[in-house]
Design a protein around this motif. Sequence first.
Motif, short mmCIF file in Angstrom:
data_model
loop_
_atom_site.label_atom_id
_atom_site.label_comp_id
_atom_site.label_asym_id
_atom_site.label_seq_id
_atom_site.Cartn_x
_atom_site.Cartn_y
_atom_site.Cartn_z
N UNK A 183 0.84 -1.21 0.00
CA UNK A 183 0.00 0.00 0.00
C UNK A 183 0.88 1.26 0.00
N UNK A 184 0.48 2.30 -0.74
CA UNK A 184 1.28 3.55 -0.78
C UNK A 184 1.53 4.14 0.61
N UNK A 185 0.57 4.03 1.54
CA UNK A 185 0.77 4.59 2.87
C UNK A 185 1.75 3.78 3.70
N UNK A 200 -10.99 4.89 2.48
CA UNK A 200 -10.24 3.69 2.08
C UNK A 200 -11.04 2.44 2.48
N UNK A 201 -11.09 1.42 1.64
CA UNK A 201 -11.84 0.21 2.00
C UNK A 201 -11.26 -0.43 3.27
N UNK A 202 -12.13 -0.70 4.22
CA UNK A 202 -11.70 -1.18 5.53
C UNK A 202 -12.40 -2.48 5.89
N UNK A 245 -4.08 -9.82 2.28
CA UNK A 245 -4.49 -10.13 0.91
C UNK A 245 -4.42 -8.93 -0.02
N UNK A 246 -4.24 -7.72 0.57
CA UNK A 246 -3.95 -6.55 -0.24
C UNK A 246 -5.10 -5.67 -0.64
N UNK A 266 1.86 -4.37 7.17
CA UNK A 266 2.68 -3.33 7.79
C UNK A 266 1.84 -2.58 8.81
N UNK A 267 2.44 -2.32 9.97
CA UNK A 267 1.76 -1.60 11.04
C UNK A 267 2.30 -0.18 11.13
#
Length: 304
Positions: A183-185, A200-202, A245-246, A266-267
């Motif tokens: 993910x870009x973030x 953003x889809x959550x 899963x992205x 990633x956290x």
Amino acid sequence: MSGTPAPHGWSDLRRLRYFAVLAEELHFTRAAARLRVAQPALSQQVRALERQLGVPLVHRSSRGCSLTEVGARVADEAARLLAEVDAATTRIRDLARGRGGRLRLAYTRSARGGRVDTLVARFRAAYPDVQVISETAWTTPNVAGLLAGRLDAAFVRPPIDEPALACRTVDTEELLLALPAGHPLAVGRRRISRPEVVDLPAVMWPRENGPGMFDRTIAQIWPRGGFRLVRQEPDDEQLLRAVAQGDVIAAVPAGRARAVRLRDVRLRRFTAPTPTVDVALAWPRDSTNPALHRFLALLDARAR
């Protein structure tokens, strides 16, 4: 005692105790001294026991005394019964002090480890005779178990709105943002601001599992709206697997997020103010369970 008259109940344990000591000493003076009573009082109690049973228990002489055949068997029965009474008395006293009994305790699925496990471990070590019966569920079924009387205490995610229950915070955890590795973030960033996660889809677990925590999470991370729920999973581990899963992001308590390490997740921390959720201990306000009150005393000691 086959062949002996049946007693009309052991109505006076003191008589049995006096007779048991006399059976050991076989001397009224020594037995009275050991019992710290006057010898006439001891003789009176032994005769009363003989009348109660309807049979002689002692052969008396100037040099002391000996037990009749029935007296010897009564002495054995008395020793056994008194030992059981003493053991039961000890158990009752321990129960009143919280040293025995049981504690029916429920964990909440999203808050194992840390101060929760430390508190329970300290209790088990301090009161090894207390039977701790534990289970794990979400906050909502834990609260239902407390209200139904099936649980003595439960770890929950507050706030909970139940006047019959008391609730005390045990720990506070930071909420982290779980992102797919690509993910870009997640690239070159240590902290994420609230506006960046809007729409953003959550993924999230069902609100009915813990309404207070669900609402508090949304209010802190999406305070102005923009929470876009596209997927539900039953628990934090499955949330993180969905993130891996992205396709989605998730807000997860730090303890659980770091315990369930996934390579493709990633956290990231949020910018101030830091979002947090609490884990608390809840219990019925009117509980008289001594083991529970010992558990609460440990919680109070930890807070000081």
